[in-house]
Design a protein around this motif. Structure first.
Motif, PDB file in Angstrom:
ATOM      1  N   THR A 136      22.161  18.457 -48.049  1.00 10.12           N
ATOM      2  CA  THR A 136      22.084  19.291 -46.845  1.00 10.12           C
ATOM      3  C   THR A 136      23.282  19.130 -45.920  1.00 10.12           C
ATOM      4  OG1 THR A 136      20.723  17.558 -45.841  1.00 10.12           O
ATOM      5  CG2 THR A 136      19.565  19.439 -46.812  1.00 10.12           C
ATOM      6  N   ARG A 137      24.251  18.278 -46.286  1.00  6.82           N
ATOM      7  CA  ARG A 137      25.409  18.103 -45.422  1.00  6.82           C
ATOM      8  C   ARG A 137      26.132  19.412 -45.159  1.00  6.82           C
ATOM      9  NH1 ARG A 137      30.251  18.235 -46.615  1.00  6.82           N
ATOM     10  NH2 ARG A 137      29.844  17.920 -48.839  1.00  6.82           N
ATOM     11  N   GLY A 138      26.189  20.293 -46.160  1.00  8.32           N
ATOM     12  CA  GLY A 138      26.900  21.557 -46.006  1.00  8.32           C
ATOM     13  C   GLY A 138      26.322  22.468 -44.940  1.00  8.32           C
ATOM     14  N   ILE A 152      29.148  14.561 -37.166  1.00  3.54           N
ATOM     15  CA  ILE A 152      28.594  13.418 -36.431  1.00  3.54           C
ATOM     16  C   ILE A 152      27.085  13.592 -36.256  1.00  3.54           C
ATOM     17  CG2 ILE A 152      28.592  12.185 -34.227  1.00  3.54           C
ATOM     18  CD1 ILE A 152      31.579  12.937 -33.978  1.00  3.54           C
ATOM     19  N   ALA A 153      26.665  14.822 -35.928  1.00  2.14           N
ATOM     20  CA  ALA A 153      25.237  15.085 -35.772  1.00  2.14           C
ATOM     21  C   ALA A 153      24.484  14.786 -37.065  1.00  2.14           C
ATOM     22  CB  ALA A 153      25.015  16.533 -35.341  1.00  2.14           C
ATOM     23  N   GLU A 173      30.288  12.127 -45.798  1.00  2.00           N
ATOM     24  CA  GLU A 173      31.606  12.295 -46.438  1.00  2.00           C
ATOM     25  C   GLU A 173      32.757  12.117 -45.446  1.00  2.00           C
ATOM     26  OE1 GLU A 173      32.137  12.480 -49.543  1.00  2.00           O
ATOM     27  OE2 GLU A 173      30.118  12.856 -50.312  1.00  2.00           O
ATOM     28  N   TRP A 174      32.779  10.950 -44.823  1.00  2.00           N
ATOM     29  CA  TRP A 174      33.838  10.678 -43.848  1.00  2.00           C
ATOM     30  C   TRP A 174      35.222  10.624 -44.500  1.00  2.00           C
ATOM     31  CZ3 TRP A 174      32.705  11.726 -39.182  1.00  2.00           C
ATOM     32  CH2 TRP A 174      31.411  11.534 -38.694  1.00  2.00           C
ATOM     33  N   ALA A 175      35.279  10.308 -45.780  1.00  2.00           N
ATOM     34  CA  ALA A 175      36.581  10.258 -46.463  1.00  2.00           C
ATOM     35  C   ALA A 175      37.263  11.616 -46.479  1.00  2.00           C
ATOM     36  CB  ALA A 175      36.408   9.734 -47.891  1.00  2.00           C
ATOM     37  N   TYR A 176      36.480  12.676 -46.397  1.00  2.00           N
ATOM     38  CA  TYR A 176      37.045  14.031 -46.380  1.00  2.00           C
ATOM     39  C   TYR A 176      37.228  14.552 -44.959  1.00  2.00           C
ATOM     40  CZ  TYR A 176      37.510  19.069 -47.162  1.00  2.00           C
ATOM     41  OH  TYR A 176      37.957  20.367 -47.153  1.00  2.00           O
TER      42      TYR A 176
END
Length: 247
Positions: free
Chosen positions: A119-121, A205-206, A219-222
């Motif tokens: 659901t990140r997208g 962040i949310a 996916e903080w690396a992206y």
């Protein structure tokens, strides 16, 4: 216009943008919604008119609702650089709040969704092929188109206190919606077209903080790609505009 007033209008406009933008993706992705499987075009339209609504609300501050637009205007010598931090702060905070409200509007659908790990997208962007330098280039190109069009849009002029006002001819801020929809349809496929660092960072962040059961990684690396790419694209648009002969 005072910094407090700039913050207020940019916050409200960007919160509206993120609410409607994250909302349309939730409507398409989550299973128990009327828009489930509505497709990429519905998402493009929702984000485009989210920009229209947000820009219309943020009109008193110049309707940036996007750090790339703010940087582009400053690079084009249409905005004082000391105003940039207040614009950007308001935009990120507004996008965060808008994403949280979108989550609350779809809370029951999140609770009954069977694939919460993906659901990140709903909140932020990601690449279809993870090659970060190429992904950054895609974001630069898309953002350049947006900001360069804004700078060249009919009726653009400096308003009171150096806050830019954009006429966009008879269409007003609805014209921006069509540009965003066009960028999404043409250039959005590789990365999901953030073309706005606040629109990506605030909701990311949310997503990291919200109590979504079984959610996946933020996916903080992206995450640097949809920040750096749009800022570079906006700056390049501003510099090119500044180099053009005055009409």
């Amino acid at each position: 216009m005072s910094n407090a007033e700039i913050f207020l209008w940019e916050f409200l406009g960007t919160a509206t943008l993120a609410l409607l933008g994250c909302g349309v993706v939730a409507n398409v992705v989550l299973r128990k919604t009327l828009g489930h499987n509505g497709g990429w075009l519905l998402i493009n339209i929702g984000w485009g008119f989210g920009v229209f609504a947000g820009a219309s609300i943020a009109a008193p501050s110049g309707a940036h609702i996007n750090p790339a637009v703010t940087i582009g205007l400053a690079a084009a010598d249409k905005l004082a650089w000391d105003k940039v931090p207040v614009y950007m702060t308001a935009q990120v905070v507004g996008a965060f709040v808008g994403a949280v409200v979108a989550y609350l509007a779809y809370k029951l659908q999140f609770d009954t969704h069977d694939d919460l790990a993906n659901t990140r997208g709903i909140f932020c962007t990601g690449p279809t092929v993870d090659r970060k330098l190429w992904n950054t280039l895609t974001e630069i190109v898309g953002t350049f188109v947006l900001v360069f069009w804004i700078l060249l849009s009919p009726g653009a002029q400096a308003g009171p206190d150096g806050v830019p006002q954009f006429g966009n001819s008879a269409l007003g801020y609805a014209a921006v919606a069509f540009i965003v929809i066009g960028i999404g349809a043409s250039l959005g496929g590789p990365t999901g077209y953030a073309i706005n660092p606040a629109r990506d960072l605030g909701p990311r962040i949310a997503y990291a903080l919200l109590p979504i059961r079984g959610k996946g990684s933020a996916e903080w690396a992206y995450s640097w790609v949809p920040i750096v790419g749009p800022l570079v694209g906006g700056a390049l648009a501003g510099l090119l505009f500044l180099a053009l002969p005055t009409p």
